[in-house]
Write a protein that holds these residues in place. Sequence first.
Motif, PDB file in Angstrom:
ATOM      1  N   LEU A  93       0.828  -1.208   0.000  1.00 44.32           N
ATOM      2  CA  LEU A  93       0.000   0.000   0.000  1.00 44.32           C
ATOM      3  C   LEU A  93       0.859   1.254   0.000  1.00 44.32           C
ATOM      4  N   GLY A  94       2.116   1.105   0.349  1.00 45.22           N
ATOM      5  CA  GLY A  94       3.037   2.233   0.353  1.00 45.22           C
ATOM      6  C   GLY A  94       3.555   2.540  -1.047  1.00 45.22           C
ATOM      7  N   SER A  95       4.362   3.556  -1.120  1.00 48.31           N
ATOM      8  CA  SER A  95       4.975   3.965  -2.382  1.00 48.31           C
ATOM      9  C   SER A  95       6.107   3.024  -2.746  1.00 48.31           C
ATOM     10  N   TRP A  96       6.386   2.922  -4.032  1.00 47.33           N
ATOM     11  CA  TRP A  96       7.513   2.128  -4.493  1.00 47.33           C
ATOM     12  C   TRP A  96       8.013   2.698  -5.816  1.00 47.33           C
ATOM     13  N   THR A  97       9.248   2.347  -6.149  1.00 49.63           N
ATOM     14  CA  THR A  97       9.813   2.761  -7.422  1.00 49.63           C
ATOM     15  C   THR A  97      10.818   1.713  -7.872  1.00 49.63           C
ATOM     16  N   GLU A  98      11.040   1.641  -9.178  1.00 39.52           N
ATOM     17  CA  GLU A  98      12.098   0.789  -9.748  1.00 39.52           C
ATOM     18  C   GLU A  98      13.101   1.710 -10.416  1.00 39.52           C
ATOM     19  N   ASP A  99      14.380   1.482 -10.129  1.00 42.36           N
ATOM     20  CA  ASP A  99      15.414   2.337 -10.692  1.00 42.36           C
ATOM     21  C   ASP A  99      16.732   1.568 -10.690  1.00 42.36           C
TER      22      ASP A  99
END
Length: 187
Positions: A93-99
Amino acid sequence: MPKFISISCLPLPTFVQGGYAIFDEGEKHPDRDNLQYFVLFTIVKGSLYIAEDGTNYTLKPGDTFLLLPQHHHYSWKKIDQRTEYYWIHFSVLGSWTEDERPHQMAPNIAIPKQHYFTPAVTLVIKKWQQVDTAPLIPLIDRLLKYSSEQNSVGFWQSQQLFIDIIQFVQYALPSVSSTEQLGNRVD
């Protein structure tokens, strides 16, 4: 270049369901476009030819691999030998990113400034990595056993084991001192 998935851990990621897949020669992984969960694969035998959003991957025994929610994944090639792997669906439910590098993610739960001892934890997982499966597979087996019990005790045991699995596959970020964390939180 390796890719990292950075996930805010307030609230915690939640185990949804898992299983063990077996594909024989000539079969293909299903084509999925809107799966709302992360999918963590642990390859046991054979080769899985999986693509995500047009990038092809060949997964081998000992590999863990993380598919992203709401992204298109499918087989880019038919299985050429019996292939077996574990899969775990989990929700965030939290934020996430792929980098190409890890990121510190802000929590989705407001943490008052006087709660300086509550860390803003970020879970970082390499998208694709080789791991020692000897300690990991028994954890996954127990997770699947407890989750199949379909009762509240099995649910909580599954969630605990899922956190153990996530800790096992997480990428260790350099630690930040509590003084530095407090300094970052004071405006």
